[in-house]
Design an enzyme around this catalytic site. Structure first.
Site, short mmCIF file in Angstrom:
data_model
loop_
_atom_site.label_atom_id
_atom_site.label_comp_id
_atom_site.label_asym_id
_atom_site.label_seq_id
_atom_site.Cartn_x
_atom_site.Cartn_y
_atom_site.Cartn_z
CB ALA A 66 -0.95 -0.26 0.86
N GLY A 105 0.81 -5.22 0.73
CA GLY A 105 -0.06 -5.06 0.25
C GLY A 105 0.35 -5.87 -1.00
CD GLU A 108 -2.30 -7.91 3.07
OE1 GLU A 108 -2.18 -6.57 2.58
OE2 GLU A 108 -3.12 -8.15 3.69
CD GLU A 128 1.24 -5.84 5.81
OE1 GLU A 128 2.37 -6.38 5.72
OE2 GLU A 128 0.42 -5.62 4.86
N1 3HC Z 1 4.83 3.67 0.28
C1 3HC Z 1 4.97 4.60 -0.50
N2 3HC Z 1 6.13 5.16 -0.61
C2 3HC Z 1 7.01 3.68 -0.62
C3 3HC Z 1 6.20 2.33 -0.08
C4 3HC Z 1 5.69 2.11 0.33
N3 3HC Z 1 5.30 1.36 0.45
N4 3HC Z 1 7.96 2.11 0.22
C5 3HC Z 1 9.16 2.90 -0.15
N5 3HC Z 1 8.08 4.15 -0.84
C6 3HC Z 1 9.71 5.20 -0.81
C7 3HC Z 1 10.56 5.91 -0.02
O1 3HC Z 1 9.96 6.23 1.03
C8 3HC Z 1 11.77 5.90 -1.03
O2 3HC Z 1 10.87 6.85 -0.83
P1 3HC Z 1 11.77 8.13 -1.20
O3 3HC Z 1 12.97 7.94 -2.64
O4 3HC Z 1 11.21 10.15 -1.76
O5 3HC Z 1 12.54 9.00 -0.32
C9 3HC Z 1 11.02 4.95 -2.09
O6 3HC Z 1 10.21 4.24 -2.15
C10 3HC Z 1 12.54 3.90 -2.90
O7 3HC Z 1 12.64 2.86 -1.43
P2 3HC Z 1 13.85 2.80 -0.57
O8 3HC Z 1 14.19 4.24 -0.26
O9 3HC Z 1 13.45 2.18 1.43
O10 3HC Z 1 14.56 1.75 -1.46
P3 3HC Z 1 15.04 0.78 -1.36
O11 3HC Z 1 15.63 0.21 -2.50
O12 3HC Z 1 16.14 1.20 -0.30
O13 3HC Z 1 13.91 -0.47 -0.26
C11 3HC Z 1 11.84 -1.69 0.34
C12 3HC Z 1 13.03 -0.53 -0.79
C13 3HC Z 1 12.13 -2.55 0.44
C14 3HC Z 1 10.74 -1.39 -1.10
C15 3HC Z 1 11.63 -0.07 1.00
O14 3HC Z 1 11.05 1.17 0.34
C16 3HC Z 1 10.59 -0.70 2.12
O15 3HC Z 1 9.98 -1.86 2.71
N6 3HC Z 1 8.99 0.01 2.02
C17 3HC Z 1 8.23 -1.02 3.21
C18 3HC Z 1 7.68 -1.85 2.50
C19 3HC Z 1 6.43 -2.15 3.55
O16 3HC Z 1 6.53 -1.18 4.31
N7 3HC Z 1 5.62 -2.00 2.47
C20 3HC Z 1 4.19 -2.56 3.66
C21 3HC Z 1 3.47 -1.15 3.31
S1 3HC Z 1 1.68 -1.36 4.32
C22 3HC Z 1 0.59 -2.32 3.55
O17 3HC Z 1 0.95 -2.48 2.90
C23 3HC Z 1 -0.65 -2.80 4.32
C24 3HC Z 1 -1.75 -3.80 3.75
O18 3HC Z 1 -1.50 -4.78 4.75
C25 3HC Z 1 -2.85 -3.12 3.66
#
Ligand code: 3HC
Length: 651
Positions: A66, A105, A108, A128
């Site tokens: 997400a 997500g 998922e 998450e």
């Molecule tokens: N949403 C929005 N922005 C995101 C994002 C996300 N899920 N994941 C990463 N980004 C953004 C970062 O903020 C960053 O933005 P910036 O360049 O403006 O600073 C850019 O994407 C690149 O991210 P990283 O610098 O972290 O890049 P890496 O290559 O080092 O890592 C990654 C990539 C492993 C995907 C890492 O960003 C990460 O762990 N992201 C979060 C993943 C996460 O927590 N997902 C769960 C979301 S909650 C969800 O899905 C709810 C669902 O259950 C309903």
């Protein structure tokens, strides 16, 4: 003017429709992506020539889940749960083509598709929990059906991604390929269509066997993360799979997800996620410089910190000269670094034949001259201005350079990235950010000890607040002589009016230096790191208070927490005012990554904003009344923010 490429596109390869998400950098499932997915799916279903569908993502990875930035807004339809359900209900078979990572997500969404083909090396995860959330789009119900309850719960509770070919993930993927995954998924989809297999809906897969013990075990693990509501909610949500129809259980999990989104813990964790990424972004000064090549580093100081830095540099592939004036200390440091790699091998995290090559990149020297050919020199000596001055005057004799500081800054930032650390750019002022704030906390701990608190009172108040370890146990771990060498701390304790606290001097003089001598604020059994309250320390404290005519009193945990944290927050006000750091969120990043501040509280400044800066100021003023302006004069920034009704981090 060319139009932006669509976030989701639909194309056809024979009888297979290809839906592609192209939303850099991580294909987050924003509102427009979700709407695009529904439109593309409708198109593929309506196209009579299409017999199967492949869902893929452009770029280096499948999808990071997400769009976290949307979590501060009211939920906007189409909701991810419904989008995934549309894919799950599709009348034509849908194959997800996975590469890079499929997280949250994204995982998922893949689990909602009927089949999954993955490139070898793909990582899948449900992180998450790291954002104070649970998987809210069906993951709590689909993952147990694919990989079993135990593995699904582990994934959701530790939040770490798994390699798709790890044994515990076996049920997730139908095929793992070494070739181009999109082409492989199209071929797979064609075969499914030709064989007339049709959709295989995850919701209808039989529930794997599970015993109550599995839930109980994970619940216990979840409870260990006290202070965070999400882990226990995760276990409860997954458990619903055994006593609730699938759709109801998904709806319950989504309701819990939406409720968790609003908790202060989740807001703090989301803030921490973005603050860390922001910290890595160079300011204008560094952006104008170019990083220099980095092959060889010199680390000055062979203590615990120097050893840790040397290991990080070796791990990043650099050659390292470890410089330590005391030959015995140098030998000890080299031996400990060797022992570290033996331990890594013993834990199965590195092949034993990799170690000699790493150790060959390490050499030691007693003289700073050994740093003459280093591309970068890292100083890790005591917090003592005399020692630091000496080191830098010697360094100036061999490292002086014409290169601009912008280049040096850019090189530093590049090094931090290479080390896979989170870095913060700050001015080179005494104590920088973390240690300067830490000094105030240490001071208050010592004052409270002489006023009546025992080490365990202070430590338990702070661990109850969320720190993994209390400050006095940390002092024992680091070595009490380290803090004692800090001249600024000694000045605060002994030279400011109204206090004369020589507790640290007494401990150091009696060789109670912490874990390394088996005794500090606590005592330690041989070979154990467990702090045991020591009556000798209690007697020393009572004697110390008696000598100074201080009537000892029980100090409540709320006062302990306030005095430890508000002094730090006030000091951060000075640090920001002096421009030591340009972004307030960088202060939080330092404390979250370097000093064990509980992540779910966001860091000292996020915490201050949550309480309200006006409240913090009022408490600092109250402490000034009690203990004097020499210790508790409010920082001008704190006063200004409170007067304007603003927080450190914004309105
Ligand atoms: N949403 C929005 N922005 C995101 C994002 C996300 N899920 N994941 C990463 N980004 C953004 C970062 O903020 C960053 O933005 P910036 O360049 O403006 O600073 C850019 O994407 C690149 O991210 P990283 O610098 O972290 O890049 P890496 O290559 O080092 O890592 C990654 C990539 C492993 C995907 C890492 O960003 C990460 O762990 N992201 C979060 C993943 C996460 O927590 N997902 C769960 C979301 S909650 C969800 O899905 C709810 C669902 O259950 C309903």
């Amino acid at each position: 003017m060319s139009a932006d490429p669509p976030l989701v596109s639909l194309s056809r390869d024979g009888a297979v429709a290809l839906i592609t998400i192209d939303h850099p950098p991580v294909n987050a499932l924003s509102r427009d992506v979700r709407a695009g997915l529904i439109a593309a799916l409708d198109g593929a279903i309506a196209d009579k020539a299409v017999r199967a569908i492949v869902l893929a993502c452009a770029g280096k990875s499948f999808c990071a889940g997400a769009d976290i930035r949307e979590f501060d807004l009211p939920p906007q339809p189409p909701h991810l749960t419904d989008v995934i359900q549309r894919f799950a209900d599709a009348a034509k078979p849908v194959v997800a083509a996975l590469h890079g990572s499929a997280l949250g997500g994204g995982c998922e969404l893949a689990a909602g598709c009927h089949y999954r083909v993955a490139a070898r090396g793909t990582r899948i995860g449900l992180p998450e929990v790291n954002l104070g959330l649970l998987p809210g789009a069906g993951g709590t119900q689909r993952l147990p059906r694919l990989v079993g309850f135990d593995a699904a719960l582990s994934m959701m509770l530790d939040g770490r991604p798994r390699a798709v070919d790890a044994g515990e993930m076996a049920g997730f993927t139908d095929s793992i390929v070494d070739s181009d995954v999109r082409a492989a998924a199209v071929a797979f989809a064609s075969r499914v269509a030709e064989a007339g297999l049709g959709p295989r809906r995850t919701a209808t897969l039989p529930l794997p066997d599970v015993t109550p013990e599995v839930f109980e075990r994970h619940l216990q693990a979840a409870r260990k993360r006290g202070g965070e509501p999400a882990p226990e909610k995760i276990v409860a949500a997954v458990r619903r799979a055994i006593d609730m129809p699938f759709a109801d259980a998904v709806a319950y999990a989504r309701a819990d997800f939406l409720a968790l989104r609003e908790t202060p813990e989740s807001k703090a964790l989301r803030y921490a996620f973005f603050a860390e990424r922001e910290a890595g972004r160079p300011g204008a000064e560094a952006a104008s410089g170019s990083p220099r090549p980095l092959e060889r580093a010199a680390v000055i100081g062979g203590g615990t910190m120097g050893q840790g830095i040397a290991i990080a540099l070796l791990d990043a592939g650099l050659e390292v000269a470890l410089i330590e004036a005391d030959p015995a200390a140098l030998a000890r440091a080299q031996q400990r670094i060797g022992a570290h790699y033996e331990e890594v091998v013993a834990k199965g995290r590195m092949a034993s034949n990799a170690v000699p090559g790493i150790i060959a990149r390490l050499d030691g020297g007693a003289s700073i001259d050994a740093a003459h050919d280093a591309d970068v020199v890292i100083e890790a000596v005591f917090e003592d201005i005399g020692v630091k001055r000496e080191v830098f005057s010697k360094l100036d004799a061999i490292v002086r350079t014409d290169a601009s500081s912008a280049d040096a800054l850019a090189t530093g930032i590049a090094l931090v990235k290479r080390l896979r650390k989170v870095g913060v750019v700050c001015k080179g002022k005494d104590g920088f950010i973390g240690n300067r704030m830490l000094l105030l906390r240490t001071r208050e701990c010592l004052f409270m000890l002489e006023e009546g608190a025992l080490p365990r009172d202070i430590d338990s108040a702070l661990t109850e607040f969320g720190f993994a370890m209390g400050p006095l146990a940390v002092g024992d771990l680091a070595g009490l002589d380290i803090g004692w060498r800090n001249a600024n701390l000694r000045r605060q304790l002994r030279e400011l009016p109204g206090r004369d606290c020589d507790l640290l001097d007494r401990l150091v003089a009696s060789h109670r230096l912490g874990q390394k001598t088996g005794a500090g604020w606590y005592r330690y059994e041989a070979g154990s790191r467990k702090p045991i309250p020591d009556p000798a320390v209690e007697a020393l404290l009572i004697e110390h208070s008696r000598e100074r005519g201080i009537k000892r009193r029980a100090i409540p945990p709320t006062e302990i927490v306030e005095r430890c944290l508000f002094g730090m927050i006030n000091e951060a006000g000075h640090i920001l005012e002096e421009g030591v750091v340009s972004r307030p969120s960088d202060v939080d990043v330092v404390w979250l990554t370097g000093y064990g501040f509980p992540r779910y509280r966001g860091g000292p400044l996020f915490y201050a904003d949550r309480l309200g800066v006006a409240h913090v100021l009022a408490r600092v003023e109250a402490l000034r009344e009690r203990f004097g302006a020499a210790f508790w004069e409010p920082a001008p920034l704190l006063v200004r923010l409170a007067a304007n009704g603003r927080g450190f981090l914004g309105p």
